[in-house]
Enzyme design. Sequence first.
Site, PDB file in Angstrom:
ATOM      1  CG  ASN A   2      -1.775   1.224   1.323  1.00  7.96           C
ATOM      2  OD1 ASN A   2      -1.917   1.965   0.342  1.00  7.96           O
ATOM      3  ND2 ASN A   2      -2.366   1.468   2.485  1.00  7.96           N
TER       4      ASN A   2
ATOM      5  CB  SER B 273       4.593  -2.032  12.127  1.00  7.58           C
ATOM      6  OG  SER B 273       4.150  -0.700  12.346  1.00  7.58           O
TER       7      SER B 273
ATOM      8  N   GLY C 204       1.816   2.046  10.824  1.00  8.24           N
ATOM      9  CA  GLY C 204       2.765   3.148  10.706  1.00  8.24           C
ATOM     10  C   GLY C 204       3.393   3.548  12.027  1.00  8.24           C
TER      11      GLY C 204
ATOM     12  CD  GLU D 160      -3.339   5.437   6.474  1.00  7.16           C
ATOM     13  OE1 GLU D 160      -3.300   5.520   5.238  1.00  7.16           O
ATOM     14  OE2 GLU D 160      -2.426   4.911   7.145  1.00  7.16           O
TER      15      GLU D 160
ATOM     16  CD  GLU E 143      -4.007  -2.587   7.139  1.00 12.82           C
ATOM     17  OE1 GLU E 143      -2.872  -2.817   6.704  1.00 12.82           O
ATOM     18  OE2 GLU E 143      -4.617  -1.546   6.896  1.00 12.82           O
TER      19      GLU E 143
ATOM     20  CG  HIS F 169      -6.051   1.855   4.828  1.00  8.32           C
ATOM     21  ND1 HIS F 169      -5.658   2.774   5.776  1.00  8.32           N
ATOM     22  CD2 HIS F 169      -5.013   1.001   4.680  1.00  8.32           C
ATOM     23  CE1 HIS F 169      -4.425   2.472   6.176  1.00  8.32           C
ATOM     24  NE2 HIS F 169      -4.016   1.396   5.530  1.00  8.32           N
TER      25      HIS F 169
ATOM     26  CE  LYS G 276      -0.074   3.454   4.703  1.00  8.80           C
ATOM     27  NZ  LYS G 276      -0.284   3.614   6.125  1.00  8.80           N
TER      28      LYS G 276
HETATM   29  C1  PEP Z   1      -1.014   0.041   5.812  1.00  6.60           C
HETATM   30  O1  PEP Z   1      -0.809   1.006   5.120  1.00  6.60           O
HETATM   31  O2  PEP Z   1      -2.046  -0.599   5.623  1.00  6.60           O
HETATM   32  C2  PEP Z   1      -0.022  -0.348   6.826  1.00  6.60           C
HETATM   33  C3  PEP Z   1      -0.229  -1.455   7.482  1.00  6.60           C
HETATM   34  O3  PEP Z   1       1.031   0.480   6.998  1.00  6.60           O
HETATM   35  P1  PEP Z   1       2.416   0.109   7.773  1.00  6.60           P
HETATM   36  O4  PEP Z   1       2.893  -1.176   7.174  1.00  6.60           O
HETATM   37  O5  PEP Z   1       3.336   1.252   7.456  1.00  6.60           O
HETATM   38  O6  PEP Z   1       2.104  -0.014   9.220  1.00  6.60           O
END
Ligand code: PEP
Length: 253
Positions: free
Chosen positions: A9, A215, A175, A99, A169, A97, A11
């Site tokens: 992803n 992460s 992040g 976000e 998630e 997601h 983003k």
């Molecule tokens: C994500 O963008 O869905 C995500 C899990 O980001 P990260 O791996 O940076 O935590």
Amino acid sequence: MRKQIAAANWKMNLTYQQGEALLDEILADGIQLAEHQLAIFAVPYPYLLMTRSEVEHENNFSVAAQNCHHKKSGAYTGEISAEMLHSLGVPYCVIGHSERREYFAESNSMLAEKVNICLENYITPIFCCGEPLEIREAGTQNDFVAEQLKESLFHLPAEKVKDIIIAYEPIWAIGTGKTASTAQAQEMHAHLRSIIAGKYGSSIADQVSILYGGSVKAGNAAELFASPDVDGGLVGGASLVPADFIAIIRALK
Ligand code: PEP
């Protein structure tokens, strides 16, 4: 074996040229994916065609949008429909997601509409769910994610649900560098699979790929993916670093 998936992803990161260079470097590694493995790049809309043409000669590499609008078409300036994505040959779309849920107020019922419109346009949703920190601290994460699935997916018939990709998630791990432990991930994935089995039966539940996101790094992917109910990862930060994402793809079961 159900599909094992490494989904990047990006983003709102990378210029077009940087994105192209990143893909070139990953694909130059020559990873040969097995039939049950898949690598997907969820890229910004303007990079979809470029990414599609980069991956189209590779076995089991594919492209995803990061979002789509929940309505079919109309006066929604600046938005992108599922039909438009389909017309570009995009087979996957990230839906819900955290976000988007947080910054764009996407509700479970709106996400149900997005899931429907994707499926109507032959696009497989990568449906994200996961709890915020306060829910985890209160110990009510299982009910929280069950509700997300029920309200956005459980109106679907079994033959549609089996093809949906779910990404668990936990928001506190996205992040933040704070990964869920392997035990926490496995426990939640098993819970998600059991609620799908409760609604649709275990033969359907056993076919649904459930990815972990939050992460995931080159150094922890293999351990996370080794869990029986973790079918790969949805990866943000580490997907922007070629060597890291290559290692994550190679960590798939
Ligand atoms: C994500 O963008 O869905 C995500 C899990 O980001 P990260 O791996 O940076 O935590």
